[in-house]
Design an enzyme around this catalytic site. Sequence first.
Site, PDB file in Angstrom:
ATOM      1  N   ASP A   1     -10.351  10.308  -1.434  1.00 51.46           N
ATOM      2  CA  ASP A   1      -9.079  10.253  -0.701  1.00 51.46           C
ATOM      3  C   ASP A   1      -8.816  11.628  -0.096  1.00 51.46           C
ATOM      4  O   ASP A   1      -8.670  12.614  -0.825  1.00 51.46           O
ATOM      5  CB  ASP A   1      -7.967   9.881  -1.685  1.00 51.46           C
ATOM      6  CG  ASP A   1      -6.610   9.739  -1.027  1.00 51.46           C
ATOM      7  OD1 ASP A   1      -6.516   9.913   0.206  1.00 51.46           O
ATOM      8  OD2 ASP A   1      -5.640   9.446  -1.749  1.00 51.46           O
TER       9      ASP A   1
ATOM     10  N   ASP B   1       2.048   0.434  -0.024  1.00 48.57           N
ATOM     11  CA  ASP B   1       2.757   0.812  -1.254  1.00 48.57           C
ATOM     12  C   ASP B   1       3.987  -0.088  -1.338  1.00 48.57           C
ATOM     13  O   ASP B   1       4.818  -0.074  -0.425  1.00 48.57           O
ATOM     14  CB  ASP B   1       3.141   2.299  -1.198  1.00 48.57           C
ATOM     15  CG  ASP B   1       3.690   2.787  -2.524  1.00 48.57           C
ATOM     16  OD1 ASP B   1       4.627   2.145  -3.053  1.00 48.57           O
ATOM     17  OD2 ASP B   1       3.190   3.792  -3.051  1.00 48.57           O
TER      18      ASP B   1
ATOM     19  N   LYS C   1     -10.103  13.568  -4.979  1.00 43.94           N
ATOM     20  CA  LYS C   1      -9.382  14.131  -3.841  1.00 43.94           C
ATOM     21  C   LYS C   1     -10.287  15.046  -3.029  1.00 43.94           C
ATOM     22  O   LYS C   1     -11.116  15.783  -3.583  1.00 43.94           O
ATOM     23  CB  LYS C   1      -8.165  14.908  -4.341  1.00 43.94           C
ATOM     24  CG  LYS C   1      -7.097  13.999  -4.889  1.00 43.94           C
ATOM     25  CD  LYS C   1      -6.385  13.239  -3.776  1.00 43.94           C
ATOM     26  CE  LYS C   1      -5.530  12.119  -4.322  1.00 43.94           C
ATOM     27  NZ  LYS C   1      -4.652  11.528  -3.299  1.00 43.94           N
TER      28      LYS C   1
ATOM     29  N   GLU D   1      -1.045   3.747   3.074  1.00 40.22           N
ATOM     30  CA  GLU D   1       0.092   4.104   2.224  1.00 40.22           C
ATOM     31  C   GLU D   1       1.214   4.761   3.020  1.00 40.22           C
ATOM     32  O   GLU D   1       2.331   4.865   2.534  1.00 40.22           O
ATOM     33  CB  GLU D   1      -0.363   5.027   1.079  1.00 40.22           C
ATOM     34  CG  GLU D   1      -0.777   6.408   1.525  1.00 40.22           C
ATOM     35  CD  GLU D   1      -1.284   7.252   0.360  1.00 40.22           C
ATOM     36  OE1 GLU D   1      -2.408   6.990  -0.088  1.00 40.22           O
ATOM     37  OE2 GLU D   1      -0.555   8.146  -0.096  1.00 40.22           O
TER      38      GLU D   1
ATOM     39  N   HIS E   1      -1.299   0.584  -2.855  1.00 37.57           N
ATOM     40  CA  HIS E   1      -1.192   1.974  -3.296  1.00 37.57           C
ATOM     41  C   HIS E   1      -0.077   2.055  -4.331  1.00 37.57           C
ATOM     42  O   HIS E   1       0.956   1.406  -4.179  1.00 37.57           O
ATOM     43  CB  HIS E   1      -0.851   2.850  -2.088  1.00 37.57           C
ATOM     44  CG  HIS E   1      -0.527   4.269  -2.439  1.00 37.57           C
ATOM     45  ND1 HIS E   1       0.763   4.729  -2.635  1.00 37.57           N
ATOM     46  CD2 HIS E   1      -1.337   5.328  -2.645  1.00 37.57           C
ATOM     47  CE1 HIS E   1       0.717   6.022  -2.928  1.00 37.57           C
ATOM     48  NE2 HIS E   1      -0.535   6.410  -2.944  1.00 37.57           N
TER      49      HIS E   1
ATOM     50  N   GLU F   1     -10.626   7.046   1.763  1.00 37.78           N
ATOM     51  CA  GLU F   1      -9.208   6.743   1.984  1.00 37.78           C
ATOM     52  C   GLU F   1      -8.532   7.813   2.832  1.00 37.78           C
ATOM     53  O   GLU F   1      -8.746   9.008   2.615  1.00 37.78           O
ATOM     54  CB  GLU F   1      -8.538   6.651   0.609  1.00 37.78           C
ATOM     55  CG  GLU F   1      -7.034   6.432   0.622  1.00 37.78           C
ATOM     56  CD  GLU F   1      -6.511   6.159  -0.786  1.00 37.78           C
ATOM     57  OE1 GLU F   1      -7.232   5.536  -1.592  1.00 37.78           O
ATOM     58  OE2 GLU F   1      -5.386   6.583  -1.084  1.00 37.78           O
TER      59      GLU F   1
ATOM     60  N   GLU G   1      -4.433   0.787  -8.822  1.00 38.07           N
ATOM     61  CA  GLU G   1      -4.549   2.251  -8.854  1.00 38.07           C
ATOM     62  C   GLU G   1      -3.923   2.753 -10.151  1.00 38.07           C
ATOM     63  O   GLU G   1      -2.803   2.378 -10.506  1.00 38.07           O
ATOM     64  CB  GLU G   1      -3.837   2.860  -7.642  1.00 38.07           C
ATOM     65  CG  GLU G   1      -3.899   4.370  -7.636  1.00 38.07           C
ATOM     66  CD  GLU G   1      -3.593   4.985  -6.278  1.00 38.07           C
ATOM     67  OE1 GLU G   1      -3.084   4.283  -5.403  1.00 38.07           O
ATOM     68  OE2 GLU G   1      -3.891   6.192  -6.122  1.00 38.07           O
TER      69      GLU G   1
HETATM   70 CA    CA Z   1      -3.893   8.127  -1.193  1.00 39.65          CA
END
Ligand code: CA
Length: 395
Positions: A203, A278, A174, A255, A305, A229, A342
């Site tokens: 991401d 997603d 992240k 997503e 996602h 991402e 994922e």
């Molecule tokens: Ca994400």
Amino acid sequence: MKIRTIETLALKVPIGAKTFYSSQARFPERNSLLVKITTDDGLVGWGEGGQYGPGEPVASAVVDVLGPRLIGRRADQPVRIWEDNYSFSRDFGRTGTYVEAMSAIDIALWDIWGKSLGRPVHHLMGGAFRDRAMAYGTGCYYPEFFRDTPRMMEALAEEVAGYEAAGVTAVKIKLGLLSVAEDRARIELIRNTVGPAVRLMADANHAYNAATALRIGRVMDSHDFLWFEEPVPPEDHDGYRLLRTKLDTPIAGGECEFARFGFRDFIGKGCVDIVQPDICASGGFSEFAKILATAGQHGVLTIPHVWGSGVAVAAALQAIATIPPMPHTAAPVTLQNEPMVEYDRTMNPLRDGILHENFKLEDGAVAIPDGPGLGISVDEGALAGYVAQRRVVEG
Ligand code: CA
């Protein structure tokens, strides 16, 4: 095989000391909105709606608006029902909560249809291209103590080393809560902690404007990251396109997009190299097939996602089975033309504790269930402990 009842179960579980931050929010709990549909001949299908937003509005869209119109309808016509739901709610829906509600209903109906035939969802969607998917670990969030830099860095090194020890061959970290300088230090620590065999993605959860994303993206370029991402907000298509032109690192996102129409624009305008619908938010399996077709026509790899409960993971695995190598080769290579799943590594009892099955890693991959429907059985006893709200529609 007519729909008799539709239940919504809003699940919540506090995670205490495991509370974490993305660039956007603090996560003191995990939540999921499940939908359980039962037919007059006793078949039960499960679906999930939304990814991490509150479940109650999605439940209301199911119970107060869409669900009552479905009682007595044939359960084995998910595409037909999707179109009816979308048309009915077009003037007030089209994205967000309503499409999440439709996603949950759709997944549950495909589950029922598969169970009625004794075949997995991926079979009904036309056949599986694979029986396992390589997994990437999602983690390296920011802890509650993210302002204590030495402590945060120590915890980060320990976490990422743990993934490597557990056999995870790719890790998504992240970014975006801290400054570019601080996040650059996190990237360098992670790259220096894991061996070169562990592949890295990042991401930002749309933390940046394009100029800032370019600065941190160049750090990723120098460390051979496999994707960047959600660098910029989902509405900033020009920002996405700019980054795709300027950076070597592939750009991923999607997503926060909904239904085929959102993806038509996102993919068609050249925003991404990798698109990430997603299944529980973008419209379920019925809409996934259409999004996948759009991506394929634009040379974009689809990697769903997934961040929800065990039901969401099962749905993602069924969808991943149906993704053709993009483009075809005789020996597909992960992430070049072969999708991954994922594999969220944050604490989530709703992911790990509500199914009789467990999605374990074997040689870095997760097996795709081939039992009827979603190929899972929900442990309703375990589930009961997490239900914060239950609502029912019946005839
Ligand atoms: Ca994400």
